[in-house]
Design a protein around this motif. Sequence first.
Motif, PDB file in Angstrom:
ATOM      1  N   GLN A   1      47.177  22.189  27.128  1.00 23.99           N
ATOM      2  CA  GLN A   1      48.386  22.059  27.934  1.00 23.99           C
ATOM      3  C   GLN A   1      49.241  23.314  27.790  1.00 23.99           C
ATOM      4  O   GLN A   1      49.279  23.921  26.716  1.00 23.99           O
ATOM      5  CB  GLN A   1      49.183  20.844  27.465  1.00 23.99           C
ATOM      6  CG  GLN A   1      50.261  20.408  28.415  1.00 23.99           C
ATOM      7  CD  GLN A   1      50.860  19.064  28.007  1.00 23.99           C
ATOM      8  OE1 GLN A   1      50.437  18.470  27.023  1.00 23.99           O
ATOM      9  NE2 GLN A   1      51.830  18.609  28.771  1.00 23.99           N
ATOM     10  N   VAL A   2      49.867  23.703  28.878  1.00 17.14           N
ATOM     11  CA  VAL A   2      50.702  24.904  28.890  1.00 17.14           C
ATOM     12  C   VAL A   2      52.148  24.485  29.074  1.00 17.14           C
ATOM     13  O   VAL A   2      52.476  23.719  29.981  1.00 17.14           O
ATOM     14  CB  VAL A   2      50.270  25.849  30.015  1.00 17.14           C
ATOM     15  CG1 VAL A   2      51.194  27.061  30.082  1.00 17.14           C
ATOM     16  CG2 VAL A   2      48.822  26.293  29.815  1.00 17.14           C
ATOM     17  N   SER A  25      53.561  29.056  26.698  1.00 15.99           N
ATOM     18  CA  SER A  25      52.820  28.908  25.440  1.00 15.99           C
ATOM     19  C   SER A  25      51.853  27.751  25.562  1.00 15.99           C
ATOM     20  O   SER A  25      51.941  26.937  26.479  1.00 15.99           O
ATOM     21  CB  SER A  25      53.790  28.668  24.283  1.00 15.99           C
ATOM     22  OG  SER A  25      54.506  27.459  24.471  1.00 15.99           O
ATOM     23  N   GLY A  26      50.919  27.684  24.601  1.00 15.92           N
ATOM     24  CA  GLY A  26      49.967  26.578  24.598  1.00 15.92           C
ATOM     25  C   GLY A  26      48.547  27.064  24.804  1.00 15.92           C
ATOM     26  O   GLY A  26      48.173  28.156  24.398  1.00 15.92           O
ATOM     27  N   ASN A  27      47.769  26.237  25.483  1.00 19.24           N
ATOM     28  CA  ASN A  27      46.346  26.497  25.686  1.00 19.24           C
ATOM     29  C   ASN A  27      46.160  27.486  26.830  1.00 19.24           C
ATOM     30  O   ASN A  27      45.890  27.114  27.966  1.00 19.24           O
ATOM     31  CB  ASN A  27      45.626  25.176  25.974  1.00 19.24           C
ATOM     32  CG  ASN A  27      44.120  25.352  26.071  1.00 19.24           C
ATOM     33  OD1 ASN A  27      43.585  26.450  25.893  1.00 19.24           O
ATOM     34  ND2 ASN A  27      43.428  24.270  26.377  1.00 19.24           N
ATOM     35  N   ILE A  28      46.324  28.770  26.506  1.00 16.08           N
ATOM     36  CA  ILE A  28      46.244  29.824  27.515  1.00 16.08           C
ATOM     37  C   ILE A  28      45.152  30.804  27.141  1.00 16.08           C
ATOM     38  O   ILE A  28      45.149  31.333  26.036  1.00 16.08           O
ATOM     39  CB  ILE A  28      47.583  30.586  27.628  1.00 16.08           C
ATOM     40  CG1 ILE A  28      48.709  29.646  28.074  1.00 16.08           C
ATOM     41  CG2 ILE A  28      47.441  31.749  28.613  1.00 16.08           C
ATOM     42  CD1 ILE A  28      50.085  30.283  28.009  1.00 16.08           C
ATOM     43  N   PHE A  29      44.238  31.051  28.074  1.00 13.49           N
ATOM     44  CA  PHE A  29      43.243  32.104  27.904  1.00 13.49           C
ATOM     45  C   PHE A  29      43.625  33.326  28.712  1.00 13.49           C
ATOM     46  O   PHE A  29      43.583  34.451  28.219  1.00 13.49           O
ATOM     47  CB  PHE A  29      41.858  31.602  28.322  1.00 13.49           C
ATOM     48  CG  PHE A  29      40.788  32.643  28.258  1.00 13.49           C
ATOM     49  CD1 PHE A  29      40.157  33.099  29.412  1.00 13.49           C
ATOM     50  CD2 PHE A  29      40.405  33.198  27.045  1.00 13.49           C
ATOM     51  CE1 PHE A  29      39.173  34.075  29.352  1.00 13.49           C
ATOM     52  CE2 PHE A  29      39.423  34.177  26.968  1.00 13.49           C
ATOM     53  CZ  PHE A  29      38.801  34.610  28.130  1.00 13.49           C
ATOM     54  N   ASN A 104      42.782  28.092  30.965  1.00 10.11           N
ATOM     55  CA  ASN A 104      42.956  27.786  29.555  1.00 10.11           C
ATOM     56  C   ASN A 104      41.696  28.160  28.779  1.00 10.11           C
ATOM     57  O   ASN A 104      40.744  28.723  29.348  1.00 10.11           O
ATOM     58  CB  ASN A 104      43.333  26.311  29.360  1.00 10.11           C
ATOM     59  CG  ASN A 104      42.232  25.353  29.790  1.00 10.11           C
ATOM     60  OD1 ASN A 104      41.062  25.734  29.866  1.00 10.11           O
ATOM     61  ND2 ASN A 104      42.611  24.118  30.069  1.00 10.11           N
ATOM     62  N   ARG A 105      41.686  27.895  27.492  1.00 11.49           N
ATOM     63  CA  ARG A 105      40.575  28.334  26.640  1.00 11.49           C
ATOM     64  C   ARG A 105      39.285  27.582  26.935  1.00 11.49           C
ATOM     65  O   ARG A 105      38.217  27.987  26.488  1.00 11.49           O
ATOM     66  CB  ARG A 105      40.972  28.186  25.177  1.00 11.49           C
ATOM     67  CG  ARG A 105      42.143  29.088  24.793  1.00 11.49           C
ATOM     68  CD  ARG A 105      42.411  29.034  23.290  1.00 11.49           C
ATOM     69  NE  ARG A 105      43.646  29.735  22.955  1.00 11.49           N
ATOM     70  CZ  ARG A 105      44.829  29.141  22.860  1.00 11.49           C
ATOM     71  NH1 ARG A 105      44.945  27.836  23.057  1.00 11.49           N
ATOM     72  NH2 ARG A 105      45.907  29.837  22.561  1.00 11.49           N
ATOM     73  N   HIS A 106      39.378  26.496  27.674  1.00 12.75           N
ATOM     74  CA  HIS A 106      38.184  25.789  28.139  1.00 12.75           C
ATOM     75  C   HIS A 106      37.746  26.318  29.511  1.00 12.75           C
ATOM     76  O   HIS A 106      36.848  25.732  30.134  1.00 12.75           O
ATOM     77  CB  HIS A 106      38.474  24.288  28.218  1.00 12.75           C
ATOM     78  CG  HIS A 106      38.977  23.707  26.929  1.00 12.75           C
ATOM     79  ND1 HIS A 106      38.197  23.641  25.795  1.00 12.75           N
ATOM     80  CD2 HIS A 106      40.186  23.201  26.589  1.00 12.75           C
ATOM     81  CE1 HIS A 106      38.899  23.103  24.817  1.00 12.75           C
ATOM     82  NE2 HIS A 106      40.125  22.832  25.264  1.00 12.75           N
TER      83      HIS A 106
END
Length: 123
Positions: A1-2, A25-29, A104-106
Motif C-alpha cells: 500500500q502507498v 511512502s510504502g510499497n513503492i518500486f 509496487n515491489r510486486h
Amino acid sequence: QVQLVESGGGLVQAGGSLRLSCAASGNIFIINSMNWHRQAPGKQRELVARLISDGTTMYADSVKGRFTISRDNAKNTKNTVDLQMNSLQVEDTAVYYCNTEGLNRHLTAFNSWGQGTQVTVSS
C-alpha cells in the motif's frame, strides 16, 4: 500500500503564494508520475499539474505561468513533490489532492491519493 501525506494548505489573499508538499511512502518500486489535482465546491476534480518520472511537467491552462510542480531535492528523496502556487486567485480555492502512479515491489500498478488539503484564496 502507498500512503501520501500532504501539507501546506491554508488561507491566503488574492495575489499571494502558497507551497504544497506531498510525500509518498510504502510499497513503492517505481513512481511513474506525481500529480496535483483540485476540486472546488460543486465542480469536478481536475488535474492541475503533473510531474512525470523523466522530468516532464504538464499544467492546466488555468495555472500555467503561476504554478510550478517540482521534486524537492532538499528532502533527498525521489518520492516527494511540491506545488508552488503564485499569484493566487479566488478561483484557485479548492481542496488540493496529491496523486501518484507507479509500480509496487510486486510489480503491481498502483494509483494512490492523498486526503487533500484545503486552499482558500480570499479577495
